[in-house]
Write an enzyme that holds these catalytic residues in place. Structure first.
Site, short mmCIF file in Angstrom:
data_model
loop_
_atom_site.label_atom_id
_atom_site.label_comp_id
_atom_site.label_asym_id
_atom_site.label_seq_id
_atom_site.Cartn_x
_atom_site.Cartn_y
_atom_site.Cartn_z
N SER A 166 6.66 21.89 -2.92
CA SER A 166 6.32 21.03 -4.05
C SER A 166 5.92 21.85 -5.26
CB SER A 166 5.20 20.07 -3.67
OG SER A 166 4.17 20.75 -3.02
N HIS A 211 13.37 18.78 -3.01
CA HIS A 211 12.00 18.25 -2.92
C HIS A 211 11.95 16.72 -2.79
CE1 HIS A 211 7.83 17.57 -4.87
NE2 HIS A 211 7.71 17.71 -3.57
N GLU A 256 13.89 15.67 -6.07
CA GLU A 256 14.02 16.68 -7.14
C GLU A 256 14.90 17.81 -6.62
OE1 GLU A 256 10.29 17.48 -9.97
OE2 GLU A 256 9.70 17.38 -7.88
N ASN A 299 5.23 16.77 -9.83
CA ASN A 299 3.86 17.26 -9.63
C ASN A 299 3.24 17.84 -10.90
OD1 ASN A 299 3.40 16.46 -6.99
ND2 ASN A 299 4.59 18.17 -6.21
N1 CAA Z 1 9.24 4.58 6.81
C1 CAA Z 1 9.98 3.51 6.59
N2 CAA Z 1 9.57 2.48 5.81
C2 CAA Z 1 8.33 2.55 5.29
C3 CAA Z 1 7.50 3.67 5.47
C4 CAA Z 1 7.99 4.72 6.28
N3 CAA Z 1 7.28 5.83 6.50
N4 CAA Z 1 6.33 3.47 4.80
C5 CAA Z 1 6.45 2.27 4.19
N5 CAA Z 1 7.65 1.72 4.48
C6 CAA Z 1 8.21 0.47 3.95
C7 CAA Z 1 7.55 -0.74 4.51
O1 CAA Z 1 8.18 -1.14 5.71
C8 CAA Z 1 7.78 -1.75 3.39
O2 CAA Z 1 9.11 -2.24 3.43
P1 CAA Z 1 9.55 -3.63 2.66
O3 CAA Z 1 9.48 -3.34 1.20
O4 CAA Z 1 10.92 -3.86 3.14
O5 CAA Z 1 8.56 -4.66 3.07
C9 CAA Z 1 7.65 -0.90 2.14
O6 CAA Z 1 7.91 0.43 2.56
C10 CAA Z 1 6.27 -1.00 1.54
O7 CAA Z 1 5.31 -0.63 2.53
P2 CAA Z 1 4.01 -1.48 2.90
O8 CAA Z 1 4.24 -2.94 2.72
O9 CAA Z 1 3.51 -1.01 4.24
O10 CAA Z 1 2.91 -0.95 1.91
P3 CAA Z 1 2.85 -0.96 0.35
O11 CAA Z 1 3.57 -2.10 -0.27
O12 CAA Z 1 1.40 -0.77 0.09
O13 CAA Z 1 3.64 0.36 -0.06
C11 CAA Z 1 3.86 2.67 -0.44
C12 CAA Z 1 3.34 1.60 0.49
C13 CAA Z 1 5.38 2.61 -0.49
C14 CAA Z 1 3.43 4.00 0.16
C15 CAA Z 1 3.27 2.41 -1.88
O14 CAA Z 1 1.90 2.29 -1.81
C16 CAA Z 1 3.61 3.52 -2.86
O15 CAA Z 1 4.70 3.56 -3.40
N6 CAA Z 1 2.64 4.41 -3.09
C17 CAA Z 1 2.82 5.58 -3.97
C18 CAA Z 1 3.56 6.65 -3.24
C19 CAA Z 1 3.79 7.86 -4.09
O16 CAA Z 1 3.43 7.95 -5.24
N7 CAA Z 1 4.42 8.85 -3.46
C20 CAA Z 1 4.68 10.12 -4.12
C21 CAA Z 1 3.60 11.06 -3.76
S1 CAA Z 1 3.86 12.60 -4.57
C22 CAA Z 1 4.88 13.44 -3.56
O17 CAA Z 1 5.24 13.04 -2.51
C23 CAA Z 1 5.26 14.76 -4.08
C24 CAA Z 1 4.46 15.90 -3.62
O18 CAA Z 1 5.02 16.99 -3.57
C25 CAA Z 1 3.04 15.84 -3.33
#
Ligand code: CAA
Length: 291
Positions: free
Chosen positions: A119, A140, A152, A190
């Site tokens: 990352s 990424h 990315e 990031n």
């Molecule tokens: N595998 C498969 N499906 C998944 C899953 C997984 N691991 N996690 C969640 N889902 C699916 C759920 O089944 C659900 O599907 P539907 O839309 O069909 O109902 C959907 O994703 C949404 O999940 P939830 O209903 O359980 O929960 P939510 O609505 O609260 O969403 C989330 C969860 C998608 C994580 C949301 O909170 C979100 O987008 N959060 C922000 C995530 C983010 O910013 N990520 C980037 C982080 S930075 C990074 O990764 C880079 C780095 O280098 C650090």
């Protein structure tokens, strides 16, 4: 170049998500970890996450079974030498990644593309220590991998066009969207996301708001799906701190200085969800703010 087989190094949070989406898209996946238990847990988690997709009619039960059948696991890193594309998703420590590449290099086929899911670590520097800087790049993914649309793609200074195009074709086959980023500290996502999270920790540190009010403000006031402190816990506070340090060191600008409170949480071992405690305590039924 036609990629058919993919090797994934590391069966943690990112590695298992990457294996999941690659297998679902039709690639043969060889997943490696040094820990047999981690491999077993990763396959169980992939099964569970695929089932989530079946239960929401995103994929069929046949798709799930076919995807699982395309995933093999191995404790022998060198076996990944037989694949067309290797994605390294091990711990975010340069010396660990370096050791993995050193072990793998003598076993790779001449055409194998080598990538890292790092990352923030310099792709150009990682590439320069391999025998194939032109076939090396950053791949990424965002967490959770099966849900997040973006990948990315980061070109090192020597990455050639054919390598970039081959990785782009993989992203397209996954049904995801690629953003092309130049190789500067923390790339795009990031570079923007971590200073926001760090600023949220400063907002907490200075007493402007509580954990709850800060997260609520950004969820309801800026339509973010998660508040910044909840998101930091989700990513891992050690990862957030490591990325802030890369920005601070690499860009030599005090605006990237990590908040002392973030450092304190990491020193306490309160690393977020994976540790059971971070800005929230996850050990009970529902998460409780720790400040
Ligand atoms: N595998 C498969 N499906 C998944 C899953 C997984 N691991 N996690 C969640 N889902 C699916 C759920 O089944 C659900 O599907 P539907 O839309 O069909 O109902 C959907 O994703 C949404 O999940 P939830 O209903 O359980 O929960 P939510 O609505 O609260 O969403 C989330 C969860 C998608 C994580 C949301 O909170 C979100 O987008 N959060 C922000 C995530 C983010 O910013 N990520 C980037 C982080 S930075 C990074 O990764 C880079 C780095 O280098 C650090």
């Amino acid at each position: 170049m036609d990629i058919k087989t993919i090797g994934v190094v590391g069966a943690g949070q990112m590695g298992n998500g990457i294996a999941h989406v690659m297998a679902l898209a039709g690639y043969e996946v060889l997943l490696n970890d040094i820990d047999a238990d981690a491999l077993e847990k990763a396959v169980a988690l992939i099964d569970k996450n695929l089932e989530r997709q079946v239960s929401r009619d995103k994929i069929s039960a046949e798709d799930k079974a076919a995807a699982l059948a395309r995933i093999s696991t191995t404790l022998e890193l060198t076996e990944l030498g037989a694949t067309d594309l290797v994605i390294e998703a091990a711990t975010e420590r340069e010396e660990i990644k370096q050791k993995i590449f050193d072990t793998l290099l003598p076993h790779l086929q001449p055409h194998t593309i080598l990538t890292s899911n790092t990352s923030s670590i310099s792709i150009t520097r990682l590439a320069s220590r391999t025998d194939r800087p032109e076939k090396f790049m950053g791949f990424h993914f965002m967490n959770p991998v099966p849900v997040m649309q973006l990948v990315e793609l980061i070109r090192g200074i020597a990455t050639d066009r054919e390598t970039y195009d081959a990785c782009l074709a993989v992203v397209e086959k996954l049904g995801k969207t690629a953003a092309s980023a130049e190789d500067f500290p923390a790339f795009i996502v990031n570079r923007i996301l971590m200073p926001m999270i760090n600023e949220a920790v400063y907002t907490l540190y200075e007493g402007v708001g509580s954990v709850q009010s800060i997260d609520q403000s950004m969820k309801l006031g800026a339509n973010h799906p998660m508040g910044p402190l909840e998101l930091a816990d989700f990513i891992g506070l050690d990862t957030c701190l490591a990325i802030m340090n890369v920005l601070h060191d690499g860009l030599a600008d005090t605006k990237y200085r990590p908040c002392p409170l973030l450092t304190k949480y990491v020193e306490a071992g309160w690393l977020g969800r994976k540790a059971g405690r971070g800005f929230y305590d996850y050990r009970g039924e529902t998460p409780v703010p720790t400040r």
